[in-house]
Design a protein around this motif. Sequence first.
Motif, PDB file in Angstrom:
ATOM      1  N   GLU A  83       0.846  -1.206   0.000  1.00 32.66           N
ATOM      2  CA  GLU A  83       0.000   0.000   0.000  1.00 32.66           C
ATOM      3  C   GLU A  83       0.880   1.255   0.000  1.00 32.66           C
ATOM      4  O   GLU A  83       0.590   2.229  -0.690  1.00 32.66           O
ATOM      5  CB  GLU A  83      -0.918   0.013   1.228  1.00 32.66           C
ATOM      6  N   GLU A 142     -11.024   6.345   6.344  1.00 28.67           N
ATOM      7  CA  GLU A 142     -11.353   5.372   5.298  1.00 28.67           C
ATOM      8  C   GLU A 142     -12.264   6.027   4.265  1.00 28.67           C
ATOM      9  O   GLU A 142     -13.248   6.662   4.619  1.00 28.67           O
ATOM     10  CB  GLU A 142     -12.067   4.154   5.899  1.00 28.67           C
ATOM     11  N   PHE A 197      -7.203   1.228  -7.534  1.00 33.76           N
ATOM     12  CA  PHE A 197      -6.761   1.864  -6.285  1.00 33.76           C
ATOM     13  C   PHE A 197      -7.434   3.228  -6.146  1.00 33.76           C
ATOM     14  O   PHE A 197      -8.228   3.613  -6.974  1.00 33.76           O
ATOM     15  CB  PHE A 197      -5.234   1.984  -6.274  1.00 33.76           C
ATOM     16  N   GLY A 198      -7.096   3.927  -5.061  1.00 36.12           N
ATOM     17  CA  GLY A 198      -7.705   5.234  -4.869  1.00 36.12           C
ATOM     18  C   GLY A 198      -9.061   5.154  -4.217  1.00 36.12           C
ATOM     19  O   GLY A 198      -9.926   6.003  -4.418  1.00 36.12           O
ATOM     20  N   ALA A 199      -9.287   4.107  -3.408  1.00 35.29           N
ATOM     21  CA  ALA A 199     -10.558   3.986  -2.689  1.00 35.29           C
ATOM     22  C   ALA A 199     -10.462   4.635  -1.310  1.00 35.29           C
ATOM     23  O   ALA A 199     -11.396   4.563  -0.521  1.00 35.29           O
ATOM     24  CB  ALA A 199     -10.949   2.525  -2.548  1.00 35.29           C
ATOM     25  N   MET A 222      -8.285   3.764   0.998  1.00 40.94           N
ATOM     26  CA  MET A 222      -8.020   2.697   1.974  1.00 40.94           C
ATOM     27  C   MET A 222      -6.533   2.513   2.242  1.00 40.94           C
ATOM     28  O   MET A 222      -6.158   1.731   3.112  1.00 40.94           O
ATOM     29  CB  MET A 222      -8.597   1.369   1.467  1.00 40.94           C
ATOM     30  N   ASN A 224      -5.320   1.094   5.725  1.00 43.74           N
ATOM     31  CA  ASN A 224      -4.850  -0.294   5.612  1.00 43.74           C
ATOM     32  C   ASN A 224      -3.477  -0.479   6.214  1.00 43.74           C
ATOM     33  O   ASN A 224      -3.204  -1.471   6.885  1.00 43.74           O
ATOM     34  CB  ASN A 224      -4.769  -0.705   4.131  1.00 43.74           C
ATOM     35  N   LYS A 234      -3.850  -0.621   9.822  1.00 41.61           N
ATOM     36  CA  LYS A 234      -4.512  -1.856  10.223  1.00 41.61           C
ATOM     37  C   LYS A 234      -3.546  -3.046  10.312  1.00 41.61           C
ATOM     38  O   LYS A 234      -3.681  -3.900  11.179  1.00 41.61           O
ATOM     39  CB  LYS A 234      -5.612  -2.147   9.184  1.00 41.61           C
ATOM     40  N   TYR A 235      -2.593  -3.074   9.411  1.00 38.81           N
ATOM     41  CA  TYR A 235      -1.719  -4.251   9.321  1.00 38.81           C
ATOM     42  C   TYR A 235      -0.380  -4.085  10.033  1.00 38.81           C
ATOM     43  O   TYR A 235       0.494  -4.938   9.917  1.00 38.81           O
ATOM     44  CB  TYR A 235      -1.487  -4.618   7.853  1.00 38.81           C
ATOM     45  N   MET A 264     -11.879  -3.673  -7.165  1.00 39.04           N
ATOM     46  CA  MET A 264     -11.160  -2.655  -6.386  1.00 39.04           C
ATOM     47  C   MET A 264     -10.091  -3.335  -5.539  1.00 39.04           C
ATOM     48  O   MET A 264     -10.409  -4.000  -4.548  1.00 39.04           O
ATOM     49  CB  MET A 264     -12.192  -1.928  -5.497  1.00 39.04           C
ATOM     50  N   MET A 265      -8.854  -3.194  -5.940  1.00 34.43           N
ATOM     51  CA  MET A 265      -7.783  -3.891  -5.237  1.00 34.43           C
ATOM     52  C   MET A 265      -7.613  -3.370  -3.811  1.00 34.43           C
ATOM     53  O   MET A 265      -7.243  -4.108  -2.902  1.00 34.43           O
ATOM     54  CB  MET A 265      -6.462  -3.769  -6.020  1.00 34.43           C
ATOM     55  N   SER A 266      -7.880  -2.081  -3.615  1.00 35.83           N
ATOM     56  CA  SER A 266      -7.794  -1.514  -2.253  1.00 35.83           C
ATOM     57  C   SER A 266      -8.714  -2.265  -1.304  1.00 35.83           C
ATOM     58  O   SER A 266      -8.364  -2.514  -0.152  1.00 35.83           O
ATOM     59  CB  SER A 266      -8.214  -0.047  -2.245  1.00 35.83           C
ATOM     60  N   ASP A 267      -9.910  -2.615  -1.800  1.00 35.01           N
ATOM     61  CA  ASP A 267     -10.866  -3.332  -0.955  1.00 35.01           C
ATOM     62  C   ASP A 267     -10.409  -4.768  -0.695  1.00 35.01           C
ATOM     63  O   ASP A 267     -10.607  -5.293   0.395  1.00 35.01           O
ATOM     64  CB  ASP A 267     -12.259  -3.347  -1.605  1.00 35.01           C
ATOM     65  N   LEU A 308      -7.370  -5.720  -0.456  1.00 40.80           N
ATOM     66  CA  LEU A 308      -6.305  -5.618   0.550  1.00 40.80           C
ATOM     67  C   LEU A 308      -6.866  -5.269   1.924  1.00 40.80           C
ATOM     68  O   LEU A 308      -6.306  -5.635   2.948  1.00 40.80           O
ATOM     69  CB  LEU A 308      -5.283  -4.556   0.124  1.00 40.80           C
ATOM     70  N   ALA A 309      -7.985  -4.569   1.954  1.00 40.12           N
ATOM     71  CA  ALA A 309      -8.547  -4.119   3.233  1.00 40.12           C
ATOM     72  C   ALA A 309      -9.385  -5.187   3.917  1.00 40.12           C
ATOM     73  O   ALA A 309      -9.298  -5.362   5.124  1.00 40.12           O
ATOM     74  CB  ALA A 309      -9.401  -2.877   3.014  1.00 40.12           C
ATOM     75  N   TYR A 310     -10.187  -5.896   3.158  1.00 40.95           N
ATOM     76  CA  TYR A 310     -11.206  -6.733   3.791  1.00 40.95           C
ATOM     77  C   TYR A 310     -10.980  -8.234   3.659  1.00 40.95           C
ATOM     78  O   TYR A 310     -11.575  -9.016   4.373  1.00 40.95           O
ATOM     79  CB  TYR A 310     -12.587  -6.399   3.208  1.00 40.95           C
TER      80      TYR A 310
END
Lengths: 140, 116
Positions: free
Chosen positions: A48, A91, A105-107, A109, A113, A116-117, B33-36, B38-40
């Motif tokens: 990320e 978020e 990408f670009g959500a 997160m 993220n 979170k990790y 959505m790759m971000s999702d 990776l997140a969930y």
Amino acid sequence: MELLSLHYEVSGTDFTCAGEASGKIKKNLKELGFPTNIVRNVAIAVYEGEINMVIHGGGGVIDVEISPDCISIVLADQGPGIPDVSLAMQEGYSTAPDNVRQLGFGAGMGLPNIKKYTDEMIIETEVGKGTTIKLKVFVN
Amino acid sequence: MKISEIKNILGAELICGEEFLENEVSTACGSDMMSDVLAYVKEQAVLLSGLVNPQVVRTAEMMDMKCIVFVRGKRPDIDMIDLAEQREIVLLGTKLEMFTACGLLYKNGLKGGSGI
């Protein structure tokens, strides 16, 4: 195991190569025998960060220090900096352009993220100068 | 479920990773959505996506996924295939839409991340 240091340069223009450094770090940690969940957490956080570097930071450098109890990662770019860190940590908040969203990408997160990790996350940023993110993942 | 069964259920074409077709997987997720992802996503072994770029393979790599199914007839380019081969990830391609592909796999026993 002695302290192992890794250093990677991340291109700011080639999105297709984003993730190369993260993949190498993951491979290293796996070969060193770290537990699967630790390896994955580090890989996701660095990935990320690497994506952020390419999208926002104009590239940068990643330094990793590996010891048996802790994996420390420093991601540094000389990009535009983050004007409002607390907003960037929310978020769903994103300043990524449409072409980045089309790539999945670009959500909004990325930074959440990373937090979170990892066990520790420090963001040092200055508008116009760049951003440094310092991360720690503890093994036990 | 074996990856070869996923291929059969979806009428999918094998793009690469023939030697891993008999590997077992039990969970999957579908996202563009790759971000999702990776997140969930936690322990999912299969990623269904209509997105085609190297970051889909990278995302699967970081998440220890074993198989990517490209839906809606999307085809990866040679660089993506090379990357997947290096990372020992099976690539499949189906003409089915995301909803239908996910539904068929779910109906046949593949679960989501929460085990439901």
